[in-house]
Design a protein around this motif. Structure first.
Motif, PDB file in Angstrom:
ATOM      1  N   GLU A  54       4.811  10.177  -5.528  1.00 41.75           N
ATOM      2  CA  GLU A  54       5.228  11.041  -4.794  1.00 41.75           C
ATOM      3  C   GLU A  54       5.631  12.435  -5.916  1.00 41.75           C
ATOM      4  O   GLU A  54       5.906  11.973  -6.989  1.00 41.75           O
ATOM      5  CB  GLU A  54       6.467  10.491  -4.170  1.00 41.75           C
TER       6      GLU A  54
ATOM      7  N   VAL B 186      -6.879   5.047  -0.769  1.00 35.83           N
ATOM      8  CA  VAL B 186      -6.425   6.025  -1.591  1.00 35.83           C
ATOM      9  C   VAL B 186      -6.597   5.937  -2.841  1.00 35.83           C
ATOM     10  O   VAL B 186      -6.591   4.971  -3.457  1.00 35.83           O
ATOM     11  CB  VAL B 186      -4.792   6.027  -1.211  1.00 35.83           C
TER      12      VAL B 186
ATOM     13  N   PHE C 171      -6.487  11.178  -0.392  1.00 34.84           N
ATOM     14  CA  PHE C 171      -6.308  10.070   0.678  1.00 34.84           C
ATOM     15  C   PHE C 171      -7.756  10.094   1.360  1.00 34.84           C
ATOM     16  O   PHE C 171      -8.478  11.197   2.034  1.00 34.84           O
ATOM     17  CB  PHE C 171      -5.363  10.649   1.649  1.00 34.84           C
TER      18      PHE C 171
ATOM     19  N   PHE D  26       0.522   7.018   5.398  1.00 32.09           N
ATOM     20  CA  PHE D  26       0.412   7.141   3.939  1.00 32.09           C
ATOM     21  C   PHE D  26       0.484   8.576   3.507  1.00 32.09           C
ATOM     22  O   PHE D  26       1.107   8.793   2.511  1.00 32.09           O
ATOM     23  CB  PHE D  26      -1.007   6.619   3.590  1.00 32.09           C
TER      24      PHE D  26
ATOM     25  N   GLY E 206      -3.671   6.060   9.748  1.00 36.55           N
ATOM     26  CA  GLY E 206      -3.640   6.170   8.218  1.00 36.55           C
ATOM     27  C   GLY E 206      -2.922   7.220   7.660  1.00 36.55           C
ATOM     28  O   GLY E 206      -1.998   7.302   6.868  1.00 36.55           O
TER      29      GLY E 206
ATOM     30  N   VAL F  81       1.342   4.349  -2.999  1.00 38.50           N
ATOM     31  CA  VAL F  81       1.095   5.660  -2.842  1.00 38.50           C
ATOM     32  C   VAL F  81       2.141   6.325  -3.056  1.00 38.50           C
ATOM     33  O   VAL F  81       2.294   7.330  -3.963  1.00 38.50           O
ATOM     34  CB  VAL F  81       0.768   6.082  -1.401  1.00 38.50           C
TER      35      VAL F  81
ATOM     36  N   ALA G  98       0.853  -1.180  -0.015  1.00 42.38           N
ATOM     37  CA  ALA G  98       0.180   0.084  -0.056  1.00 42.38           C
ATOM     38  C   ALA G  98       1.179   1.155  -0.054  1.00 42.38           C
ATOM     39  O   ALA G  98       0.613   2.218  -0.671  1.00 42.38           O
ATOM     40  CB  ALA G  98      -1.125   0.037   1.251  1.00 42.38           C
ATOM     41  N   ILE G  99       1.864   0.964   0.893  1.00 44.48           N
ATOM     42  CA  ILE G  99       2.656   2.486   0.713  1.00 44.48           C
ATOM     43  C   ILE G  99       3.585   2.517  -0.406  1.00 44.48           C
ATOM     44  O   ILE G  99       3.548   3.677  -0.827  1.00 44.48           O
ATOM     45  CB  ILE G  99       3.874   2.386   2.045  1.00 44.48           C
TER      46      ILE G  99
ATOM     47  N   THR H 104      -8.576   2.401   5.094  1.00 48.66           N
ATOM     48  CA  THR H 104      -8.012   3.733   4.476  1.00 48.66           C
ATOM     49  C   THR H 104      -7.852   3.285   3.057  1.00 48.66           C
ATOM     50  O   THR H 104      -7.675   2.186   2.631  1.00 48.66           O
ATOM     51  CB  THR H 104      -6.457   3.575   4.804  1.00 48.66           C
TER      52      THR H 104
ATOM     53  N   VAL I  89      -6.474  -2.389   3.844  1.00 50.33           N
ATOM     54  CA  VAL I  89      -5.149  -2.680   3.946  1.00 50.33           C
ATOM     55  C   VAL I  89      -4.906  -3.676   5.216  1.00 50.33           C
ATOM     56  O   VAL I  89      -5.844  -3.496   6.059  1.00 50.33           O
ATOM     57  CB  VAL I  89      -4.225  -1.268   4.514  1.00 50.33           C
TER      58      VAL I  89
ATOM     59  N   HIS J  94       9.641   8.881   5.981  1.00 50.33           N
ATOM     60  CA  HIS J  94       8.887   7.878   6.691  1.00 50.33           C
ATOM     61  C   HIS J  94       9.264   8.005   8.187  1.00 50.33           C
ATOM     62  O   HIS J  94      10.143   8.462   8.610  1.00 50.33           O
ATOM     63  CB  HIS J  94       9.168   6.378   6.267  1.00 50.33           C
TER      64      HIS J  94
END
Ligand SMILES: Nc1nc2c(c(=O)[nH]1)N[C@H]1C(S)=C(S)[C@@H](COP(=O)(O)OP(=O)(O)OC[C@H]3O[C@@H](n4cnc5c(N)ncnc54)[C@H](O)[C@@H]3O)O[C@H]1N2
Ligand code: MOO
Ligand SMILES: [Mg+2]
Length: 421
Positions: A21, A295, A304, A320, A316, A17, A13-14, A293, A285, A335
């Motif tokens: 970026e 996205v 989001f 994220f 969340g 997303v 999931a991360i 959550t 997730v 992070h």
């Protein structure tokens, strides 16, 4: 027909997303307001610091060679030919056995290569002239703060993406950065959805609750370095929500909504994403809290959909949204910082999903220890107040016991200390 949601792994999931970026832009901030911003450029020394040799003590600038014969039994006498404080420069060049009275920070006179501390001298007047004497022998370079000893021209001192702190403010000021290149803060639009929501000022009514997510997420956005623009609460009404989200998207870098992402009859976010034509990156997730959550992305812009449940919403965001904000601010470590800590409570019940337990992280006998900060359900607000970390308890067939080592994510690194240390 209910849509079946397949939980995906947290790491997956991360990374979905993070594919969207974006790096932010550079803007210039007055140095007077740049503390707490993120640098948009490497900061290099634009000149040597100091840019002249100077005295680090109050005393006398001398030629060390003149002190060669000084000893406890042989006092050397110097004529004092000038007297300068910091900010002043003498144009006198001391000859043999001449000295200049000098203060800390003043530029060394030409020809002098050492400073005698005031405490090691005796001053006297004779025939209208000023003298000083000393028994101390000085080496060449003794007590001189040399040009470039603090920083040399061209040296990279601070890297792009660094949070500006008081020490960095000092460096920026030293090099004359009246305008500091900083990362533009991402503009993040925020809506709280839910017909049950009251604003902070409102009195309680049957079946209604005060909207805590908007304030919480605004503060989380600010903590992460973004610019929150809270656009209000929205009732659980499709058309109202759709229009509000569609309009807000144009004026923001990312959009956050809280609530309305699960499978309830009035959870409209999934339908809103569909009508907008947004691609849903995931809607479930394998984590708790925050499993719902969601996205989505539309033309590369992230939407989001955080859970309405306060703790799920909080987690969340940190997992994220935070890294997207920090990447926008040029951080290479976007992070939450992860460390190991010893668990001081039992979690015997196995859980299929990885749990992020709101925790109090502290140091005991030089080791990090973590304990839950309160009740661990996703609708709980109170345990958020004391949490300075999230403990990661991976899902699986076993529970966790006090004494186990676990990973923790640090939410704040500015914990103070009581007196005395
Ligand atoms: N049949 C199912 N029901 C639920 C599931 C599920 O999988 N199947 N998931 C549960 C989980 S897990 C969560 S988390 C919640 C998520 O709900 P939503 O994201 O749709 O959020 P809402 O329904 O709008 O609200 C949930 C809860 O949170 C309160 N809330 C909402 N907004 C705020 C706010 N701004 N400030 C404070 N509290 C807020 C709201 O009143 C609800 O109590 O769904 C479960 N259900
Ligand atoms: O998504 Mo819920 O947040 O798992 O608790
Ligand atoms: Mg719901």
């Amino acid at each position: 027909m209910l849509d079946k949601r397949n939980p995906i792994k947290i790491a997956e999931a991360i990374s979905r997303v993070m594919k969207y970026e974006k790096k932010g832009e550079t803007e210039y901030s007055s140095i007077y307001t740049s503390n707490g911003r993120y640098l948009a450029d490497d900061i290099k020394a634009t000149h040597d610091v100091p840019h002249f040799d100077r005295a680090p003590y109050d005393g006398f600038a001398v030629r060390s060679v003149d002190t060669a014969q000084a000893s406890q039994s042989n006092e050397i006498v110097f004529e004092v030919i000038d007297h300068i404080g910091a900010g002043h420069v003498t144009n006198k060049v001391p000859a043999a056995f001449e000295a200049v009275r000098i203060m800390t920070g003043a530029q060394m006179p030409e020809g002098c290569d050492a400073v005698l501390m005031l405490e090691l001298s005796k001053s006297f007047e004779k025939d209208g002239k000023t003298y000083m004497s000393t028994k101390r022998k000085l080496k060449t370079g003794e007590n001189v703060s040399f040009k470039g000893e603090d920083a040399k021209t061209g040296e990279v001192l601070i890297h792009k993406g660094t949070l500006i702190n008081p020490g960095i403010q000092a460096v920026l000021a030293t090099f004359g950065y009246a305008q500091v290149p900083v990362a533009k803060k991402p503009a993040i639009a925020l809506f709280a959805t839910g017909s049950e929501l009251l604003e902070v000022e409102d009195d309680l009514e049957p079946g209604k609750i005060r909207n805590s997510n908007a304030l919480m997420i605004t503060a989380q956005i600010e903590r992460a370095g973004g610019n929150a623009s809270y656009l209000g609460k929205l009732p659980d009404d499709f058309d109202t929500c759709f229009t509000a989200v569609e309009n807000a998207l144009h004026e923001s870098d990312f959009l956050i909504t809280t609530g309305g992402v699960s499978v309830g009859d009035f959870d409209y976010l999934p339908a809103i994403y569909e009508k907008l034509g947004a691609e849903v990156l995931f809607n479930k997730v394998a984590m708790r809290p925050g499993s719902v959550t969601t996205v989505a992305q539309l033309d590369g812009k992230l939407l989001f959909g955080l859970s309405g449940n306060p703790s799920a919403c909080y987690v969340g965001f940190e997992l994220f949204v935070r890294p997207i904000i920090r990447t926008f601010l040029f951080s290479k470590k976007a992070h939450l910082r992860r460390e190991k800590a010893i668990l001081t409570a039992d979690f015997p019940k196995a859980n299929p999903f990885t749990r992020f337990v709101r925790a109090i992280l502290s140091v005991e006998d030089g080791k990090l220890v973590a304990a839950p900060s309160g009740m661990d359900k996703s609708n709980i607000v109170m345990s958020l107040a004391g949490a300075n970390a999230l403990m990661i308890l991976p899902g699986g067939s076993r529970g966790y016991m006090s004494g186990d080592e676990v990973d923790v994510l640090m939410l704040e690194e500015f914990t103070g200390s009581e007196w005395p240390w």
